[in-house]
Scaffold this active site. Structure first.
Site, PDB file in Angstrom:
ATOM      1  N   ASP A 214      70.329  62.492 -17.865  1.00  0.00           N
ATOM      2  CA  ASP A 214      69.765  61.223 -17.387  1.00  0.00           C
ATOM      3  C   ASP A 214      68.682  60.714 -18.345  1.00  0.00           C
ATOM      4  O   ASP A 214      67.835  61.495 -18.799  1.00  0.00           O
ATOM      5  CB  ASP A 214      69.160  61.487 -15.993  1.00  0.00           C
ATOM      6  N   GLU A 273      73.091  59.887 -21.189  1.00  0.00           N
ATOM      7  CA  GLU A 273      72.849  58.482 -20.846  1.00  0.00           C
ATOM      8  C   GLU A 273      71.856  57.979 -21.898  1.00  0.00           C
ATOM      9  O   GLU A 273      70.644  58.126 -21.740  1.00  0.00           O
ATOM     10  CB  GLU A 273      72.258  58.346 -19.439  1.00  0.00           C
TER      11      GLU A 273
HETATM   12  C1  GLC Z   1      69.437  56.709 -14.599  1.00  0.00           C
HETATM   13  C2  GLC Z   1      70.293  56.800 -13.373  1.00  0.00           C
HETATM   14  C3  GLC Z   1      69.751  55.856 -12.347  1.00  0.00           C
HETATM   15  C4  GLC Z   1      68.339  56.286 -12.013  1.00  0.00           C
HETATM   16  C5  GLC Z   1      67.478  56.376 -13.265  1.00  0.00           C
HETATM   17  C6  GLC Z   1      66.218  57.129 -13.011  1.00  0.00           C
HETATM   18  O1  GLC Z   1      69.497  55.468 -15.205  1.00  0.00           O
HETATM   19  O2  GLC Z   1      71.624  56.538 -13.705  1.00  0.00           O
HETATM   20  O3  GLC Z   1      70.532  55.800 -11.186  1.00  0.00           O
HETATM   21  O4  GLC Z   1      67.755  55.372 -11.121  1.00  0.00           O
HETATM   22  O5  GLC Z   1      68.130  57.067 -14.296  1.00  0.00           O
HETATM   23  O6  GLC Z   1      66.497  58.497 -12.865  1.00  0.00           O
END
Ligand code: GLC
Length: 537
Positions: A214, A273
């Site tokens: 994440d 991500e």
């Molecule tokens: C990422 C997740 C999202 C979350 C954010 C904070 O972007 O995909 O859903 O709110 O991180 O953890």
């Protein structure tokens, strides 16, 4: 061993061709009838996922959490929140998934934890200047109501909260790029890295096949936490902001994690991500870092052939530079569903089908988000039912992509979302809208022309093409827009994907049609909003 065996090429790693199905456990299947999806529900529905023909699942967080951000605020990285079940249930899920031939990826959230995490609680209690506070970004403000810098939260509002608002002696603020319930870890403190090594080992030892990381690009902030120069100090979706994210030091974390992932057999997968432009994101998938990072430029495309071609070619250039094949998705739990993003109604639905066919024919691994195989549209969740903290802080609302799946046409048991439990299941945690049953799995299974059956056909054909080496891990992709707004991606000399993005039917490029998202015209042309896979002559 014979000579030919010795000289045979090493088999490609499984993730190079993989399609992973993203499960948002809260909304997939509810095993105990409390209106919230859980591990028991997911386990019961694993055969459905296996029958789709995907290679594995990625589960968004189910670890103990106050659920301020639906689990992305973790208070115990090595457990299961009772809302979702138990660790034993997770172990059983993992075993059953493996027995069905599915890999299992989990989400790890290393940028921040929950404000209820014991280490953050200990830091609050220990007070200013303590070693406990060094695990996070505690900084005294200049006085009054002024925070240490001008950074804004990704969710809206400032990225700082007072540690102890009622104290006159504790003047520390703490940094949270997301909600106040999600304090950022201080990765400049080596103890944080050691802590996360333990988290990775815990899940890898259990047999988990990989991790989605994440907010992977934001762990390190610029030394000294300087003001952001962008207008209003906005973090800007974490993109290209040299003060907040994409610091050079973060790459050492992924080198260390890759080494750890390769201590296991088979090697574990890391997928990031990395919400950055292609040239920067590709640096996270250099040969000794993560194996995959989502191509966010692709995830966010609208229905615009020039944009698709430009992003396609940009990703290809980044691949050639850093050797990383783009990891593509069209949907996830944070963005508007494709059918709505591409125009809504029947046009949006047709485009979402076409985009899905395109996605599965493009080079590299692909991720599908639960419900995408049903062509689900974004739901306009009534304001009073919205729970997304991003919405609460003034940002967009992401709840519309998170509504529990419709399994049955009949509305009983929340359209089949709630499996066992009391005779009358509780209301689902987000309301299912009127007409939700029209998208139900049970209806689509019986309709040969459904989005579900199209997805299965595309996945099956994709497997065959990999097996027959029409698709290979070396495939890149050359993109162009032909007259009539026909988008073409030549995957290799044998195969191309064509998407009709204009207003008139267009002639198909030469070759043999293997698959299309919808029937062709009587003359064999592609209707607007249709897509095709072509085996070139
Ligand atoms: C990422 C997740 C999202 C979350 C954010 C904070 O972007 O995909 O859903 O709110 O991180 O953890």
């Amino acid at each position: 061993m014979s000579v030919s065996e010795e000289t045979a090429l090493a088999p490609a790693d499984w993730w190079e061709s993989a399609v992973i199905y993203q499960v948002y456990p809260r909304s997939f299947a509810d095993g105990d009838g409390d209106g919230v999806g859980d591990l028991a529900g997911l386990t019961a529905r694993l055969p459905y996922i296996a029958e789709l023909g995907v290679d594995g699942i990625w589960m968004t967080p189910f670890q103990p959490s106050p659920q301020v951000d639906q689990g992305y605020d973790v208070s115990d990285y090595c457990g299961v929140d009772p809302l979702f079940g138990t660790l034993e249930q997770f172990e059983s899920l993992l075993e059953q998934a493996h027995a069905l031939g599915l890999k299992v990826l989990l989400d790890v959230v290393p940028n921040h934890c929950s404000s209820e995490h014991p280490l953050f609680q200990a830091a609050l209690a220990a007070g200013p200047g303590s070693p406990e506070r060094e695990l996070f970004h505690f900084v005294p403000g200049p006085g009054g109501d002024t925070p240490p810098n001008n950074w804004q939260s990704v969710f809206g509002g400032r990225a700082w909260s007072r540690a102890n608002p009622s104290s006159e002696t504790d003047l520390d603020w703490y940094l949270h790029l997301f909600s106040a319930g999600q304090p950022d870890w201080n990765w400049r403190n080596p103890a944080v890295g050691d802590y996360f090594d333990g988290v990775l080992r815990f899940w890898f030892d259990k047999g988990v096949d990989g991790l989605r990381i994440d907010v992977a690009h934001a762990l390190f902030k610029a030394e000294g936490l300087p003001d952001s120069p962008s207008e209003g100090g906005v973090v800007d979706g974490l993109r290209s902001n040299p003060q907040v994210s994409d610091q050079e030091e973060v790459h050492d974390v992924y080198r260390r994690w890759r080494t750890l992932a390769e201590k296991y057999e088979p090697h574990r997968l890391l997928v990031g991500e990395v919400n950055l432009e292609p040239a920067r994101a590709a640096r996270y998938t250099r040969s000794d870092e993560m194996q995959q990072a989502f191509a966010f430029a692709f995830v966010k495309l609208g229905w615009d052939p020039e944009a698709w071609a430009a992003v396609g070619n940009e990703l290809e250039a980044a691949r050639l530079l850093h050797g990383a094949t783009p990891t593509r998705a069209l949907e996830n739990h944070d963005i508007v569903r494709a059918a709505t993003r591409f125009g809504g109604g029947s046009v949006g639905a047709a485009r979402a089908r076409a985009a899905l066919v395109a996605l599965l024919g493009l080079p590299g691994p692909a991720y599908l988000y639960q419900g995408q195989e049903l062509g689900l549209p974004e739901v306009d969740v009534p304001v009073e039912a919205r729970v997304d903290p991003m919405w609460a802080r003034g940002g967009v609302c992401r709840d519309g992509a998170r509504v529990p799946l419709p399994w049955t046409e009949d509305a009983g048991r929340n359209h089949g979302f709630s499996l066992a439990g009391p005779a009358v299941a509780s209301e689902p945690w987000l309301p299912q809208p009127a007409g939700w049953g029209a998208h139900a799995v049970e209806l689509q299974e019986q309709d040969p022309a459904s989005a579900l059956n199209l997805t299965k056909a595309a996945l099956e054909l994709r497997r065959t093409l990999w097996r027959d080496e029409v698709f290979t891990a070396a495939d890149g992709g050359t993109w162009r827009v032909e007259p009539g707004n026909l988008l073409v991606c030549e995957r290799n000399e044998q195969f191309l994907v064509a998407v009709a993005m204009g207003d008139e039917p267009v002639q198909l490029p030469a070759g043999r049609l293997l698959l299309s998202a919808a029937p062709l015209t009587e003359d064999g042309w592609l209707q607007p909003n249709n897509a095709a896979w072509i085996l070139r002559g």
